[in-house]
Design a protein around this motif. Structure first.
Motif, PDB file in Angstrom:
ATOM      1  N   PRO A  34       0.821  -1.210   0.000  1.00 29.65           N
ATOM      2  CA  PRO A  34       0.000   0.000   0.000  1.00 29.65           C
ATOM      3  C   PRO A  34       0.853   1.257   0.000  1.00 29.65           C
ATOM      4  O   PRO A  34       1.886   1.317   0.689  1.00 29.65           O
ATOM      5  N   CYS A  35       0.472   2.232  -0.791  1.00 30.11           N
ATOM      6  CA  CYS A  35       1.249   3.456  -0.948  1.00 30.11           C
ATOM      7  C   CYS A  35       0.310   4.547  -1.459  1.00 30.11           C
ATOM      8  O   CYS A  35      -0.905   4.355  -1.529  1.00 30.11           O
ATOM      9  N   HIS A  36       0.903   5.657  -1.808  1.00 30.03           N
ATOM     10  CA  HIS A  36       0.163   6.771  -2.393  1.00 30.03           C
ATOM     11  C   HIS A  36       0.132   6.542  -3.910  1.00 30.03           C
ATOM     12  O   HIS A  36       1.179   6.392  -4.527  1.00 30.03           O
ATOM     13  N   VAL A  37      -1.059   6.507  -4.488  1.00 25.41           N
ATOM     14  CA  VAL A  37      -1.197   6.250  -5.939  1.00 25.41           C
ATOM     15  C   VAL A  37      -1.720   7.504  -6.631  1.00 25.41           C
ATOM     16  O   VAL A  37      -2.636   8.161  -6.137  1.00 25.41           O
ATOM     17  N   LEU A  38      -1.109   7.823  -7.775  1.00 22.27           N
ATOM     18  CA  LEU A  38      -1.661   8.878  -8.630  1.00 22.27           C
ATOM     19  C   LEU A  38      -2.268   8.216  -9.861  1.00 22.27           C
ATOM     20  O   LEU A  38      -1.550   7.623 -10.674  1.00 22.27           O
ATOM     21  N   ILE A  39      -3.598   8.297  -9.969  1.00 20.71           N
ATOM     22  CA  ILE A  39      -4.248   7.830 -11.210  1.00 20.71           C
ATOM     23  C   ILE A  39      -4.172   8.976 -12.207  1.00 20.71           C
ATOM     24  O   ILE A  39      -4.610  10.091 -11.926  1.00 20.71           O
ATOM     25  N   VAL A  40      -3.587   8.693 -13.383  1.00 17.27           N
ATOM     26  CA  VAL A  40      -3.564   9.692 -14.457  1.00 17.27           C
ATOM     27  C   VAL A  40      -4.499   9.180 -15.555  1.00 17.27           C
ATOM     28  O   VAL A  40      -4.415   8.015 -15.970  1.00 17.27           O
ATOM     29  N   VAL A  64      -5.291   7.538  -2.672  1.00 22.61           N
ATOM     30  CA  VAL A  64      -5.383   7.832  -4.113  1.00 22.61           C
ATOM     31  C   VAL A  64      -5.584   9.315  -4.405  1.00 22.61           C
ATOM     32  O   VAL A  64      -6.429   9.976  -3.788  1.00 22.61           O
ATOM     33  N   ASP A  65      -4.779   9.836  -5.316  1.00 21.76           N
ATOM     34  CA  ASP A  65      -5.039  11.141  -5.924  1.00 21.76           C
ATOM     35  C   ASP A  65      -5.234  10.929  -7.414  1.00 21.76           C
ATOM     36  O   ASP A  65      -4.810   9.902  -7.973  1.00 21.76           O
ATOM     37  N   THR A  66      -5.866  11.899  -8.076  1.00 20.66           N
ATOM     38  CA  THR A  66      -6.128  11.732  -9.512  1.00 20.66           C
ATOM     39  C   THR A  66      -5.715  12.984 -10.275  1.00 20.66           C
ATOM     40  O   THR A  66      -5.857  14.102  -9.774  1.00 20.66           O
ATOM     41  N   PHE A  67      -5.205  12.753 -11.467  1.00 21.36           N
ATOM     42  CA  PHE A  67      -4.905  13.868 -12.373  1.00 21.36           C
ATOM     43  C   PHE A  67      -5.572  13.553 -13.704  1.00 21.36           C
ATOM     44  O   PHE A  67      -5.260  12.542 -14.344  1.00 21.36           O
ATOM     45  N   VAL A  68      -6.505  14.422 -14.109  1.00 21.27           N
ATOM     46  CA  VAL A  68      -7.284  14.165 -15.332  1.00 21.27           C
ATOM     47  C   VAL A  68      -7.055  15.315 -16.311  1.00 21.27           C
ATOM     48  O   VAL A  68      -7.144  16.483 -15.928  1.00 21.27           O
ATOM     49  N   TYR A  87       1.865  18.342 -10.012  1.00 20.62           N
ATOM     50  CA  TYR A  87       0.771  17.847  -9.162  1.00 20.62           C
ATOM     51  C   TYR A  87       1.291  16.758  -8.218  1.00 20.62           C
ATOM     52  O   TYR A  87       1.019  16.770  -7.017  1.00 20.62           O
ATOM     53  N   ALA A  88       2.066  15.828  -8.772  1.00 17.63           N
ATOM     54  CA  ALA A  88       2.625  14.741  -7.941  1.00 17.63           C
ATOM     55  C   ALA A  88       3.518  15.322  -6.845  1.00 17.63           C
ATOM     56  O   ALA A  88       3.476  14.880  -5.684  1.00 17.63           O
ATOM     57  N   ALA A  89       4.305  16.338  -7.218  1.00 19.85           N
ATOM     58  CA  ALA A  89       5.196  16.960  -6.223  1.00 19.85           C
ATOM     59  C   ALA A  89       4.374  17.682  -5.149  1.00 19.85           C
ATOM     60  O   ALA A  89       4.691  17.599  -3.949  1.00 19.85           O
ATOM     61  N   SER A  90       3.305  18.362  -5.581  1.00 17.76           N
ATOM     62  CA  SER A  90       2.484  19.109  -4.610  1.00 17.76           C
ATOM     63  C   SER A  90       1.800  18.155  -3.627  1.00 17.76           C
ATOM     64  O   SER A  90       1.477  18.528  -2.510  1.00 17.76           O
ATOM     65  N   LYS A  91       1.595  16.924  -4.066  1.00 14.23           N
ATOM     66  CA  LYS A  91       0.977  15.919  -3.177  1.00 14.23           C
ATOM     67  C   LYS A  91       2.036  15.154  -2.382  1.00 14.23           C
ATOM     68  O   LYS A  91       1.731  14.146  -1.729  1.00 14.23           O
ATOM     69  N   GLU A  92       3.291  15.615  -2.498  1.00 11.50           N
ATOM     70  CA  GLU A  92       4.419  15.036  -1.748  1.00 11.50           C
ATOM     71  C   GLU A  92       4.554  13.527  -1.996  1.00 11.50           C
ATOM     72  O   GLU A  92       4.797  12.753  -1.068  1.00 11.50           O
ATOM     73  N   MET A  93       4.384  13.140  -3.236  1.00 14.19           N
ATOM     74  CA  MET A  93       4.577  11.717  -3.551  1.00 14.19           C
ATOM     75  C   MET A  93       6.069  11.384  -3.474  1.00 14.19           C
ATOM     76  O   MET A  93       6.921  12.225  -3.756  1.00 14.19           O
ATOM     77  N   SER A  94       6.365  10.163  -3.079  1.00 13.74           N
ATOM     78  CA  SER A  94       7.766   9.769  -2.905  1.00 13.74           C
ATOM     79  C   SER A  94       8.136   8.691  -3.918  1.00 13.74           C
ATOM     80  O   SER A  94       7.297   8.206  -4.679  1.00 13.74           O
ATOM     81  N   ARG A  95       9.417   8.310  -3.893  1.00 10.96           N
ATOM     82  CA  ARG A  95       9.920   7.371  -4.898  1.00 10.96           C
ATOM     83  C   ARG A  95       9.310   5.970  -4.763  1.00 10.96           C
ATOM     84  O   ARG A  95       9.346   5.180  -5.693  1.00 10.96           O
ATOM     85  N   THR A  96       8.755   5.676  -3.585  1.00 14.42           N
ATOM     86  CA  THR A  96       8.135   4.346  -3.408  1.00 14.42           C
ATOM     87  C   THR A  96       6.636   4.375  -3.743  1.00 14.42           C
ATOM     88  O   THR A  96       5.942   3.384  -3.559  1.00 14.42           O
ATOM     89  N   ASP A  97       6.162   5.518  -4.211  1.00  7.87           N
ATOM     90  CA  ASP A  97       4.748   5.605  -4.600  1.00  7.87           C
ATOM     91  C   ASP A  97       4.564   5.148  -6.053  1.00  7.87           C
ATOM     92  O   ASP A  97       5.527   4.735  -6.711  1.00  7.87           O
ATOM     93  N   LEU A  98       3.343   5.259  -6.536  1.00 10.11           N
ATOM     94  CA  LEU A  98       3.004   4.582  -7.793  1.00 10.11           C
ATOM     95  C   LEU A  98       2.087   5.445  -8.654  1.00 10.11           C
ATOM     96  O   LEU A  98       1.160   6.072  -8.139  1.00 10.11           O
ATOM     97  N   PHE A  99       2.352   5.450  -9.955  1.00  4.88           N
ATOM     98  CA  PHE A  99       1.430   6.087 -10.909  1.00  4.88           C
ATOM     99  C   PHE A  99       0.612   4.973 -11.589  1.00  4.88           C
ATOM    100  O   PHE A  99       1.152   3.898 -11.861  1.00  4.88           O
ATOM    101  N   VAL A 100      -0.638   5.269 -11.870  1.00  7.16           N
ATOM    102  CA  VAL A 100      -1.476   4.327 -12.628  1.00  7.16           C
ATOM    103  C   VAL A 100      -1.973   5.047 -13.880  1.00  7.16           C
ATOM    104  O   VAL A 100      -2.617   6.103 -13.783  1.00  7.16           O
ATOM    105  N   ALA A 101      -1.662   4.499 -15.050  1.00  3.96           N
ATOM    106  CA  ALA A 101      -2.103   5.083 -16.325  1.00  3.96           C
ATOM    107  C   ALA A 101      -3.411   4.423 -16.721  1.00  3.96           C
ATOM    108  O   ALA A 101      -3.434   3.267 -17.150  1.00  3.96           O
ATOM    109  N   LEU A 102      -4.514   5.151 -16.566  1.00  2.00           N
ATOM    110  CA  LEU A 102      -5.837   4.631 -16.879  1.00  2.00           C
ATOM    111  C   LEU A 102      -6.313   5.269 -18.184  1.00  2.00           C
ATOM    112  O   LEU A 102      -6.783   6.413 -18.193  1.00  2.00           O
ATOM    113  N   GLY A 103      -6.148   4.563 -19.305  1.00  2.00           N
ATOM    114  CA  GLY A 103      -6.580   5.164 -20.566  1.00  2.00           C
ATOM    115  C   GLY A 103      -5.967   4.503 -21.778  1.00  2.00           C
ATOM    116  O   GLY A 103      -5.441   3.389 -21.716  1.00  2.00           O
TER     117      GLY A 103
END
Ligand code: GLY
Length: 353
Positions: A34-40, A64-68, A87-103
């Protein structure tokens, strides 16, 4: 039926899971704690699948945060990339976090590139929602954005942690988006697998079973990527039809979609292969009938001079040679190194003139 294909890469094995009704959060939890996820995602896809994906990730324990961003190729640029990174930086995401490409391809390419450069590289998961992304762009680790000077001019090779392909998403695709992906799927049959080509020949748009079709296409792509991950040789075969296809795309000011332009480009290259005696007479007519079954275009109104001008611009930065993908037979392709100055003559042979 659930299928898994393994793509063997320099960064380790990447699993591509193909199924119906995939629980994204539960699936990712098997690979990532479990970590901080950015759904793009883009606005069209997010409206359909955003809430479901977010809920599934949260239920699995991810924050979860989202960027659309607005859908379409015009968004695949440095400004959107920059906004994702800020956006990822403003949410203080770290190197162990994860991006999800939905699209589709645009989302996958830009999210992959953002994850390649954010904090010098974070993991990302590809969740393709178009056939084109499923069978091509989500597999193999190519990521990029466009510059004003051309498509995909900056990017990185960055392999995803995994690819989650839920074929249920195809049910909501507009016909044109569905069929443009089928052009790339048929391409694998043309360049690598006569049996796959025959499957397209023997079926039609209503009878096609997408799980085995996607599985076979992804197996072929994974095999090519394993042999030539960094695109110096065999991977160039995946560009069958793409050199004239890109010219068609540009000449139409992107009114003809990538997959549809590739279908037209494949017809040109098939006819060229036939007229130069490499494949039997009648192969192009048969191929055109196959494409028509899947509502794909088979010709364009552009002549060889127009196509050549754009292909030359496209290739200028790559030197005086163009690697045109030709057919030895249906299911077997090779790269023919051609002098740029000869391309007009070759297109004239490949066009139905
Ligand atoms: N889409 C072509 C490649 O991945 O090389």
């Amino acid at each position: 039926m659930r299928e898994t294909v393994i793509s063997r890469t320099s960064k380790g094995d990447v699993e591509i899971i193909i199924d119906k009704g995939i629980d994204t959060g539960a699936e990712i939890l098997k690979k990532h704690k479990p970590c901080h996820v950015l759904i793009v995602s883009d606005d069209s896809v997010y409206a359909l699948y955003g809430d479901k994906t977010k809920t599934s990730l949260e239920a699995a324990g991810f924050m979860v945060d989202t960027f659309v961003f607005p859908h379409g190729e015009e968004s695949k640029n440095i400004d959107t990339l920059n906004s994702i990174l800020e956006y990822a930086a403003s949410k203080e995401m770290s190197r162990t976090d994860l991006f999800v490409a939905l699209g589709g391809g645009v989302v996958g390419d830009i999210t992959g590139f953002a994850s390649a450069v954010f904090l010098r590289g974070v993991d990302y998961v590809q969740v393709p929602t178009t056939v084109l992304a499923a069978v091509d762009s989500s597999v193999g680790g190519k990521t990029a954005v466009d510059l004003n000077a051309g498509k995909n001019l900056i990017g990185a090779f960055h392999q995803p942690l995994e690819v989650l392909l839920d074929v249920d998403v195809f049910d909501t695709l507009p016909d044109e988006i569905f069929t443009e992906g089928l052009a790339e799927a048929i391409k694998y049959g043309m360049i690598k697998d006569k049996k796959l080509y025959d499957l397209f020949k023997d079926n039609d748009i209503d009878s096609l079973d997408m799980i085995p079709v996607c599985k076979r296409c992804i197996e072929i792509k994974a095999d090519v990527v394993e042999k030539d991950e960094f695109d110096n040789g065999e991977r160039r075969l995946l560009n069958f039809g793409h050199t004239p296809g890109h010219a068609v795309e540009i000449l139409s000011k992107f009114g003809i979609s990538h997959g549809h332009a590739v279908a037209i480009g494949m017809v040109i290259m098939t006819r060229l292969s036939e007229r130069t005696g490499e494949i039997p007479q009648g192969s192009t007519d048969e191929f055109i009938e196959v494409l028509k079954k899947y509502n794909l275009p088979t010709e364009c109104g552009y002549n060889n001079k127009e196509l050549t001008a754009h292909s030359k611009v496209d290739k200028k930065r790559k030197g005086s040679k163009i690697g045109l993908v030709m057919l030895h037979s249906i299911g077997k392709a090779y790269v023919k190194e051609t002098n740029v100055d000869d391309i007009e003559r070759l297109y004239a042979i490949g066009l139905n003139m």
